[in-house]
Design a protein around this motif. Structure first.
Motif, PDB file in Angstrom:
ATOM      1  N   PRO A 103     -55.179   1.018  -4.379  1.00  0.00           N
ATOM      2  CA  PRO A 103     -54.775   0.448  -5.615  1.00  0.00           C
ATOM      3  C   PRO A 103     -53.648  -0.511  -5.498  1.00  0.00           C
ATOM      4  N   CYS A 104     -53.658  -1.105  -6.552  1.00  0.00           N
ATOM      5  CA  CYS A 104     -52.457  -2.147  -6.407  1.00  0.00           C
ATOM      6  C   CYS A 104     -51.245  -1.603  -6.766  1.00  0.00           C
ATOM      7  N   LEU A 105     -50.129  -1.765  -6.225  1.00  0.00           N
ATOM      8  CA  LEU A 105     -48.924  -0.730  -6.245  1.00  0.00           C
ATOM      9  C   LEU A 105     -47.968  -1.416  -7.395  1.00  0.00           C
ATOM     10  N   GLN A 106     -47.490  -0.341  -7.854  1.00  0.00           N
ATOM     11  CA  GLN A 106     -46.638  -0.742  -9.226  1.00  0.00           C
ATOM     12  C   GLN A 106     -45.171  -0.817  -8.769  1.00  0.00           C
ATOM     13  N   HIS A 107     -44.522  -1.509  -9.457  1.00  0.00           N
ATOM     14  CA  HIS A 107     -43.073  -2.019  -9.165  1.00  0.00           C
ATOM     15  C   HIS A 107     -42.458  -2.481 -10.533  1.00  0.00           C
ATOM     16  N   PRO A 108     -41.310  -1.989 -11.128  1.00  0.00           N
ATOM     17  CA  PRO A 108     -40.890  -2.194 -12.225  1.00  0.00           C
ATOM     18  C   PRO A 108     -40.309  -3.626 -12.134  1.00  0.00           C
ATOM     19  N   LEU A 109     -40.292  -4.522 -12.848  1.00  0.00           N
ATOM     20  CA  LEU A 109     -39.793  -5.741 -13.218  1.00  0.00           C
ATOM     21  C   LEU A 109     -38.191  -5.497 -13.409  1.00  0.00           C
ATOM     22  N   PRO A 110     -37.369  -6.705 -13.136  1.00  0.00           N
ATOM     23  CA  PRO A 110     -35.838  -6.809 -13.695  1.00  0.00           C
ATOM     24  C   PRO A 110     -35.721  -6.478 -15.022  1.00  0.00           C
ATOM     25  N   THR A 111     -34.837  -5.936 -15.338  1.00  0.00           N
ATOM     26  CA  THR A 111     -34.565  -5.708 -17.018  1.00  0.00           C
ATOM     27  C   THR A 111     -33.200  -6.246 -17.385  1.00  0.00           C
ATOM     28  N   GLN A 128     -31.743  -1.076 -25.503  1.00  0.00           N
ATOM     29  CA  GLN A 128     -32.363  -0.205 -25.517  1.00  0.00           C
ATOM     30  C   GLN A 128     -34.008   0.018 -24.854  1.00  0.00           C
ATOM     31  N   TRP A 129     -34.620  -1.216 -25.302  1.00  0.00           N
ATOM     32  CA  TRP A 129     -35.834  -1.170 -24.534  1.00  0.00           C
ATOM     33  C   TRP A 129     -36.353  -2.693 -24.506  1.00  0.00           C
ATOM     34  N   GLN A 130     -37.228  -3.033 -23.611  1.00  0.00           N
ATOM     35  CA  GLN A 130     -37.555  -4.427 -23.257  1.00  0.00           C
ATOM     36  C   GLN A 130     -38.889  -4.532 -23.119  1.00  0.00           C
ATOM     37  N   LEU A 160     -43.578 -14.509 -18.771  1.00  0.00           N
ATOM     38  CA  LEU A 160     -43.909 -13.290 -19.357  1.00  0.00           C
ATOM     39  C   LEU A 160     -43.000 -13.061 -20.369  1.00  0.00           C
ATOM     40  N   VAL A 161     -43.302 -13.067 -21.648  1.00  0.00           N
ATOM     41  CA  VAL A 161     -42.487 -13.012 -22.898  1.00  0.00           C
ATOM     42  C   VAL A 161     -42.596 -11.908 -23.695  1.00  0.00           C
ATOM     43  N   GLY A 162     -41.690 -11.383 -24.464  1.00  0.00           N
ATOM     44  CA  GLY A 162     -41.800 -10.154 -25.149  1.00  0.00           C
ATOM     45  C   GLY A 162     -40.366  -9.920 -25.931  1.00  0.00           C
ATOM     46  N   ARG A 163     -40.119  -8.881 -26.202  1.00  0.00           N
ATOM     47  CA  ARG A 163     -38.746  -8.428 -27.076  1.00  0.00           C
ATOM     48  C   ARG A 163     -38.147  -7.207 -26.210  1.00  0.00           C
ATOM     49  N   GLY A 164     -36.965  -7.261 -26.793  1.00  0.00           N
ATOM     50  CA  GLY A 164     -36.131  -6.280 -26.724  1.00  0.00           C
ATOM     51  C   GLY A 164     -35.353  -5.758 -27.833  1.00  0.00           C
ATOM     52  N   PHE A 165     -34.396  -4.524 -27.726  1.00  0.00           N
ATOM     53  CA  PHE A 165     -33.694  -4.255 -28.816  1.00  0.00           C
ATOM     54  C   PHE A 165     -32.568  -3.972 -28.390  1.00  0.00           C
ATOM     55  N   LEU A 170     -40.429   1.891 -22.061  1.00  0.00           N
ATOM     56  CA  LEU A 170     -41.595   0.580 -22.147  1.00  0.00           C
ATOM     57  C   LEU A 170     -41.369  -0.256 -20.899  1.00  0.00           C
ATOM     58  N   THR A 171     -41.496   0.406 -19.607  1.00  0.00           N
ATOM     59  CA  THR A 171     -41.011  -0.404 -18.427  1.00  0.00           C
ATOM     60  C   THR A 171     -41.867  -1.591 -18.332  1.00  0.00           C
ATOM     61  N   PRO A 172     -41.191  -2.941 -18.094  1.00  0.00           N
ATOM     62  CA  PRO A 172     -41.641  -4.034 -17.826  1.00  0.00           C
ATOM     63  C   PRO A 172     -42.361  -3.807 -16.304  1.00  0.00           C
ATOM     64  N   THR A 173     -43.564  -4.249 -15.819  1.00  0.00           N
ATOM     65  CA  THR A 173     -43.931  -3.743 -14.522  1.00  0.00           C
ATOM     66  C   THR A 173     -44.713  -4.940 -13.853  1.00  0.00           C
ATOM     67  N   ARG A 174     -44.770  -5.056 -12.425  1.00  0.00           N
ATOM     68  CA  ARG A 174     -45.640  -5.885 -11.773  1.00  0.00           C
ATOM     69  C   ARG A 174     -46.704  -5.026 -10.889  1.00  0.00           C
ATOM     70  N   TRP A 175     -47.671  -5.275 -10.704  1.00  0.00           N
ATOM     71  CA  TRP A 175     -48.607  -4.691  -9.718  1.00  0.00           C
ATOM     72  C   TRP A 175     -49.079  -5.468  -8.684  1.00  0.00           C
ATOM     73  N   ASP A 176     -48.830  -5.251  -7.329  1.00  0.00           N
ATOM     74  CA  ASP A 176     -48.965  -6.092  -6.464  1.00  0.00           C
ATOM     75  C   ASP A 176     -50.642  -5.838  -5.744  1.00  0.00           C
ATOM     76  N   CYS A 177     -51.347  -6.956  -6.156  1.00  0.00           N
ATOM     77  CA  CYS A 177     -52.764  -6.865  -5.460  1.00  0.00           C
ATOM     78  C   CYS A 177     -53.104  -7.877  -4.590  1.00  0.00           C
TER      79      CYS A 177
END
Length: 327
Positions: free
Chosen positions: A29-37, A42-44, A56-61, A319-326
């Motif tokens: 599998p492609c290994l999962q790594h959390p992205l910096p936050t 409270q979430w991003q 990569l774009v999104g929202r936080g609170f 709601l963890t922002p994530t990178r998978w290394d493939c």
């Protein structure tokens, strides 16, 4: 109040479907790594990835502030200074860092570029605008406008200079939705005749708009009741005929062919990204790693970088922002 992210405003509901080919042995599998936050949120939550994967774009609170727009640039997150206590949706991002987003109350659409937010105008005679996808090559944004009662809608586009244009309606249809735009300016979506019984979908048809603005209603099978077009990639339009995933070659005059759902993203390496895996020319199919403490289906892939990194998020408590290394 610590609330969950709002859903995107103009997304069509499409079943989460995978290619139907039988899966042989799956590589590691492609290994999962959390992205910096960003500390203090409270979430991003990432919502969209640029085609080349650098943004990569999104929202936080943030308590006391509300939603805040977050952008990861080469994996490094930062708030860009756009906040709203009543909520934001973040809908798309281009390779040059332009972000399409909407305020929820009142509903107002924006383009973010060069450090500032530019409000997108509402077409004359309409009350509300909602923006969606951006053309990566030219900065054209698609979306819709609605009347004050939100009972009637028309597809629109905004030029790179934020001029709004209603998309043409073919004879027999008075409403429309734009779902995707190709880099050459071709727009795909659906045209609607609401004069029919609202419980009868026979007057919803897949359509596309050529770069010159002319509209074409795509053919359907004689036994089908409705069609809609949801995306375009490499000259192929994808969508649904009734509930069946189908595709039309651009310019086709024939009914659509049953087709597996297209990949979420591809890159120059030939890697294709699907909701739970990648398919690589040299390594075959590789699942996106799911940790023991998350549920199946909790991985949400959004995009693919040029070096086979998958960007997205995990539907866990944070709601963890994530990178998978493939790679």
């Amino acid at each position: 109040m610590n609330r969950r992210p709002a859903l995107a405003l103009i997304a069509l509901t499409v079943p989460l479907l995978m290619p139907q080919a039988a899966h042989a042995a799956v590589a590691e599998p492609c290994l999962q790594h959390p992205l910096p936050t960003i500390a203090g949120l409270q979430w991003q939550h990432p919502d969209a990835a640029a085609p080349a994967g650098r943004f990569l774009v999104g929202r936080g609170f943030r308590a006391g502030v509300g939603d805040t727009l977050v952008r990861w640039h080469d994996g490094v997150p930062a708030e860009v200074g756009i906040t709203d206590p009543d909520g934001l949706t973040v809908d798309d991002v281009s390779d040059d860092g332009q972000i399409v987003f909407n305020r929820l109350s009142p509903s107002i659409s924006f383009r973010y570029r060069d450090g500032s937010a530019e409000q997108l105008p509402v077409a004359s005679g309409w009350a509300i605008a909602q923006a969606g996808k951006i053309d990566n090559a030219h900065g054209v944004i698609i979306g819709r406008v609605l009347d004050a009662g939100q009972s009637t809608q028309r597809a629109v586009k905004w030029t790179a200079t934020n001029q709004v244009q209603l998309l043409a309606a073919p004879a027999g249809f008075t409403e429309s939705i734009a779902s995707d735009i190709a880099d050459d300016g071709t727009i795909v979506g659906s045209v609607i005749n609401p004069a029919a019984n609202p419980e009868d979908p026979s007057d919803i048809r897949a359509a596309y708009w050529r770069p010159d603005g002319t509209v074409v209603v795509l053919p359907k099978a004689s036994t089908a009741t409705s069609t809609n077009a949801t995306s375009i990639s490499n000259g192929v339009i994808y969508g649904l005929q009734d509930s069946q995933p189908v595709s039309w070659p651009l310019g086709s005059t024939e009914p659509p062919a049953p087709t597996p759902a297209p990949p979420i993203d591809t890159n120059a390496n030939g890697t294709a990204l699907y909701p739970d895996r990648v398919v690589q020319p040299a390594k075959g199919e590789r699942l996106l790693e799911t940790k023991d403490d998350t549920m199946p289906g909790s991985n949400h892939a959004l995009g693919l970088t040029t070096d086979d990194q998958v960007l997205g998020w995990i539907d866990d408590a944070n709601l963890t922002p994530t990178r998978w290394d493939c790679s």
